[in-house]
Design a protein around this motif. Structure first.
Motif, PDB file in Angstrom:
ATOM      1  N   ASN A   1      39.017  36.655  33.669  1.00 17.16           N
ATOM      2  CA  ASN A   1      38.196  37.855  33.856  1.00 17.16           C
ATOM      3  C   ASN A   1      38.473  38.514  35.207  1.00 17.16           C
TER       4      ASN A   1
ATOM      5  N   ASP B   1      41.118  42.920  30.541  1.00 22.49           N
ATOM      6  CA  ASP B   1      41.040  41.468  30.372  1.00 22.49           C
ATOM      7  C   ASP B   1      40.989  41.072  28.904  1.00 22.49           C
ATOM      8  N   ARG B   2      40.282  41.852  28.103  1.00 25.34           N
ATOM      9  CA  ARG B   2      40.076  41.475  26.704  1.00 25.34           C
ATOM     10  C   ARG B   2      41.199  41.944  25.783  1.00 25.34           C
TER      11      ARG B   2
ATOM     12  N   PRO C   1      46.038  39.217  26.647  1.00 29.62           N
ATOM     13  CA  PRO C   1      44.909  38.347  27.003  1.00 29.62           C
ATOM     14  C   PRO C   1      45.324  36.884  26.956  1.00 29.62           C
TER      15      PRO C   1
ATOM     16  N   SER D   1      32.068  34.264  27.750  1.00 28.77           N
ATOM     17  CA  SER D   1      31.754  35.637  27.376  1.00 28.77           C
ATOM     18  C   SER D   1      31.680  36.467  28.651  1.00 28.77           C
TER      19      SER D   1
END
Length: 402
Positions: free
Chosen positions: A333, A70-71, A190, A199
């Motif tokens: 996410n 995801d990041r 991403p 976050s």
């Protein structure tokens, strides 16, 4: 628009090929139970524990590989996963003890699968495909994984008969290494930051405070228990019922074949009907199919019918479950949250694979595990029924503002 669909098609093709290789090879592990156990004088529990450990490691690693995908994009995660998966198969082919089998088939392949299977790959698809086509796209990718299960089983059995189980695993390791060049087809990046970006902690808190997230997770536990118990132990169970070994292989191939239609149909229906209600229906149908299989005399015909029916219901839960997570929490996410739900699937997989071997070695029968599988189906149906397919307040507010 044409460029977008060309990119989607390229990503879908790469995702489908990777899933076909990853899941196709994994689906045939049950064929190695008898020859490896016979050569080394193991009970069925030794091999069953290694595969159960594989599923547990896979599940434990999945939220972390999902978060990395995801990041930072999925390509790097899939690349490392493919290398570890291939290395695990080679080491499994060289195993000669319970410890080396657990380290190769359990640890290495488990981590490799976490980077090359559903949570990461469907996260790629979810980000590439427009929202109105997301469930269908996931269904197509999942169906390709099912085709791999169908196509690889006869080849795996042929390799074992021709080269022996050890060399067959080395060949499969080379085949899985093809995932490495396929990574170039995953044009996954991403998502751009729009306003305040959640976050990881915020995403986790949001999901963990949502009852639907936990209901989906516990329902997915049941799916894992059933599919790994059947995938690992069904060939041996049918031999115990005095059917030829080829029948078990054919049944697993039929599961893979009909799984293609099941996952595609589930993806198609998921775009038109309530996905949680469809999950409830799937688990109820699984209970009916297992009860009929146990009630009717076990013959070649009933075994094949069981494979067809169970295959249609096999991984149909995957696009529906991941699609529901995407609807509830969005796709930023998705790989991580889908990975957490998948962890529960793998906890069930661990117990289904391992307890099948334990119960058989203790009682000489799989009857108790079959009965547990039926009861768990009813529980999963009840868990999925109250899930409501509504985006969380954060997404609703963002949609209103737009």
């Amino acid at each position: 628009m044409t460029s977008m669909w060309r990119t989607c098609g390229w990503v879908l093709m790469g995702s489908a090929l990777i899933l076909a290789l990853s899941l196709g090879v994994r689906h045939g592990f049950g064929l190695f139970l008898s020859p490896m156990s016979a050569q080394f004088g193991w009970g069925r529990e030794v091999f069953a524990f290694a595969i159960a450990l594989q599923n547990l490691i896979w599940g434990l690693a999945q939220p972390f590989t999902g978060a990395l995908a995801d990041r930072f994009g999925a390509a790097k995660v899939v690349l490392v996963g493919g290398i570890l998966y291939a290395a695990g198969l080679v080491c499994m082919g060289l195993s000669d003890s319970a410890v080396t089998l657990s380290l190769s088939a359990g640890l290495l392949i488990g981590i490799g699968l976490s980077g090359t299977s559903f949570s990461v790959i469907l996260g790629v698809v979810g980000r590439a495909v427009p929202p109105e086509k997301r469930s269908m796209g996931m269904g197509i990718a999942s169906a390709a994984g099912s085709f791999g299960q169908f196509a690889m089983l006869p080849g795996t059995l042929g390799l074992i008969g021709w080269l022996g189980w050890s060399t067959a695993l080395l060949v499969l390791g080379l085949l899985v290494a093809m995932i490495v060049p396929l990574v170039s087809m995953l044009k996954d990046k991403p998502l751009p930051v729009l306003g305040h970006e959640q976050s990881l902690g915020e995403a986790l808190r949001e999901a963990c405070s949502h009852s639907g997230f936990w209901l989906l997770a516990f329902g997915f536990f049941v799916c894992g228990f059933q599919v790994v118990f059947i995938g690992v132990h069904l060939p041996a169970y049918l031999v115990d019922q005095h059917l030829p070994a080829t029948v078990g292989t054919t049944v697993l191939a039929l599961i893979g074949l009909f799984n293609i239609f099941g996952t595609y149909t589930a993806g198609w229906l998921g775009g038109r009907m309530s996905k949680p209600r469809l999950l409830t229906a799937l688990y109820l149908l699984r209970a009916v199919v297992i009860v009929l299989f146990l009630w009717l005399p076990v013959t070649t015909t009933t075994a094949y019918l069981f494979g067809m029916a169970m295959g249609f219901l096999w991984l149909s839960t995957v696009p529906l479950t991941n699609g529901t997570v995407a609807t509830l929490f969005g796709v930023r996410n998705l790989s991580m949250l889908g990975g957490i739900v998948f962890l529960f699937h793998q906890l069930g997989s661990f117990l289904g694979g391992w307890l099948g071997g334990v119960v058989y070695d203790r009682t000489g029968s799989y009857d108790l595990i079959w009965q547990v599988a039926v009861l768990l189906s009813l529980l999963a149906a009840a868990l999925n029924w109250p899930v409501r397919e509504r985006p969380v307040a954060r997404l609703q507010a963002a949609a209103s503002a737009a």
